[in-house]
Scaffold this active site. Sequence first.
Site, PDB file in Angstrom:
ATOM      1  CE  LYS A   1      -4.249  -2.126   2.520  1.00 28.50           C
ATOM      2  NZ  LYS A   1      -4.964  -1.613   2.129  1.00 28.50           N
TER       3      LYS A   1
ATOM      4  NE  ARG B   1     -11.232  -9.223  -1.505  1.00 30.98           N
ATOM      5  CZ  ARG B   1     -11.547  -8.352  -2.511  1.00 30.98           C
ATOM      6  NH1 ARG B   1     -12.152  -9.297  -4.072  1.00 30.98           N
ATOM      7  NH2 ARG B   1     -11.204  -7.537  -2.455  1.00 30.98           N
TER       8      ARG B   1
HETATM    9  N1  BES Z   1      -8.060  -3.700   4.627  1.00 23.39           N
HETATM   10  C1  BES Z   1      -8.368  -3.852   3.947  1.00 23.39           C
HETATM   11  C2  BES Z   1      -9.406  -2.234   3.543  1.00 23.39           C
HETATM   12  C3  BES Z   1      -9.522  -1.375   3.705  1.00 23.39           C
HETATM   13  C4  BES Z   1      -9.010  -0.415   3.403  1.00 23.39           C
HETATM   14  C5  BES Z   1     -10.210  -0.892   4.883  1.00 23.39           C
HETATM   15  C6  BES Z   1      -9.292   1.342   3.900  1.00 23.39           C
HETATM   16  C7  BES Z   1      -9.714  -0.044   5.910  1.00 23.39           C
HETATM   17  C8  BES Z   1     -10.032   1.345   5.155  1.00 23.39           C
HETATM   18  C9  BES Z   1      -8.407  -4.403   2.630  1.00 23.39           C
HETATM   19  O1  BES Z   1      -7.849  -5.527   2.683  1.00 23.39           O
HETATM   20  C10 BES Z   1      -8.130  -3.911   1.008  1.00 23.39           C
HETATM   21  O2  BES Z   1      -6.512  -3.275   1.107  1.00 23.39           O
HETATM   22  N2  BES Z   1      -8.778  -3.926   0.196  1.00 23.39           N
HETATM   23  C11 BES Z   1      -8.078  -3.501  -1.068  1.00 23.39           C
HETATM   24  C12 BES Z   1      -8.524  -4.826  -2.523  1.00 23.39           C
HETATM   25  C13 BES Z   1      -7.956  -4.601  -3.859  1.00 23.39           C
HETATM   26  C14 BES Z   1      -6.794  -4.635  -3.497  1.00 23.39           C
HETATM   27  C15 BES Z   1      -9.627  -5.476  -4.344  1.00 23.39           C
HETATM   28  C16 BES Z   1      -9.078  -2.193  -1.223  1.00 23.39           C
HETATM   29  O3  BES Z   1     -10.107  -1.805  -0.824  1.00 23.39           O
HETATM   30  O4  BES Z   1      -8.284  -1.745  -1.976  1.00 23.39           O
HETATM   31 ZN    ZN Z   2      -5.399  -5.784   2.016  1.00 17.71          ZN
END
Ligand code: BES
Ligand code: ZN
Length: 479
Positions: free
Chosen positions: A259, A333
């Site tokens: 990230k 997931r």
């Molecule tokens: N933990 C994150 C989702 C999240 C984002 C929670 C911001 C709280 C605040 C999750 O694991 C994630 O990174 N999801 C990605 C999915 C994408 C790669 C398909 C997202 O939401 O960008």
């Molecule tokens: Zn994630």
Amino acid sequence: MNIKFTSDIDKKCGVKILGVYEGVKFSTFTQSFEKKLNGVISKSIKNSSFTGKFGEILDIFSDEIMLVGLGDLMKLDDKQLNKIGGIIGAHLLKIKKEKSILLLDNFDDDKNFAIAYGAILRTYSFDKYKTLNEKKVDLTFNIYSENPKKSEKDFNDVNAIADGVITTRNLANEPSNVLNTTAFVNEAKKLSKFGIKVDVVDEKRLKKLGANLILAVGSGSQNPPYIVTMQYTGNKKSKNTIALIGKGLCFDSGGICIKPSKGMDEMKSDMTGAATVVGIMESIAKRKMNINVTGVIGIAENMPDGASYKPGDVVKSLSGKTVEVLDTDAEGRLVLADCITYAVQKFKPQFMLDFATLTGAVMVALGEETTGIFSNDDNLVKMVKNASEITGEDVWQLPLGKKFADMIKSDIADVRNLGNPPRYAGSITAAEFLKFFVEDVPWVHFDIAGTAWSKGNDLAPKGMSGVCVALVNKLFENM
Ligand code: BES
Ligand code: ZN
Ligand code: ZN
């Protein structure tokens, strides 16, 4: 906040919290103090802009009185009473009055409990790492009752819900250097003191079982992954159980698909789903609810490393279904899929609820105050919505269906962990992925990525909210 019940108004109980309805109509208690104090209350009101509107506050410091505007008596439902409690609690903190007594009106216990609940939740603070703070304000909130012993006993249920919310907040607020995967598991084990049977499936057992999705997610971390099950059997006569599944990423860096650094710190609370399950388990056990509930949480840390799982990997899940990993940041997931399979195979639940900070996309769709829900069972959704209306934790159902399921078809495996195109219907494709493992068990998925965190409101200071703990308590009550 300490809650005490007392029948003694004249004892030194601290600030007297008196109620005034809209249009400056005095409650019974307010009337009697007005008489006793020779009109001080109306004099003070005349010199102010106070009218008794809902949520207004007027301090009469000379007489240690705090007037609270209650608005319209007919509109005072539980949600409003929670709010009033929160407003009072926040104000007591602000004016640093440690002792007070609630004398808003001749309310019955249930109304007073709702006020106390709001006050407890609003005055919560996560300050264990503050070493330079001025003296902490330690509030004692006395509640007037004609039968204090009975009130105290009857308060147990409401108090247990507040305890659950606070446990969830405490866990979710912890940084990941303290609450790593093993430390989280140790916290979950503490539930055994409430009669809950806790079983820890460690890395070795996960390997033996073939829970390769959660193992893949944890493969880049120094901290090993676990699945923890927590069994509460309040109804020994029944073999049925409800399953609660939680995403427990103690930290989600994104892994190899790392990230951006801005905001990455927030991913210390990517275990809020699992913390929610722990909080719910605690409250239902403390309430001795007459039901059986099994919590199944997946605890892991998602880190980049030479040993990490990588984009393009194909992993065989616990269910036997294969998954093409296209984004290592869509890890929640994967963890949930193995937990869901574990729950279904081992406990054959009547129905399942899962909680996860799953997608950023749910915030794009619904903002920060509405939880996205997804389900294969309309009846269950109805019950969730009813509970949500009572507790005020807003939910909104988003759709599932073949056109979304088609977006996670893989060219080389049974399913992929990223929608195609990736950014479209992001929360829905994530839910479709879960549904692929849920199959026919009645199920509701709660995407709490937006609501897990609170900007600060009448029921929560800034920080983790503990959302869904009260909602699920209410859902179980109504069954
Ligand atoms: N933990 C994150 C989702 C999240 C984002 C929670 C911001 C709280 C605040 C999750 O694991 C994630 O990174 N999801 C990605 C999915 C994408 C790669 C398909 C997202 O939401 O960008
Ligand atoms: Zn994630
Ligand atoms: Zn995540």
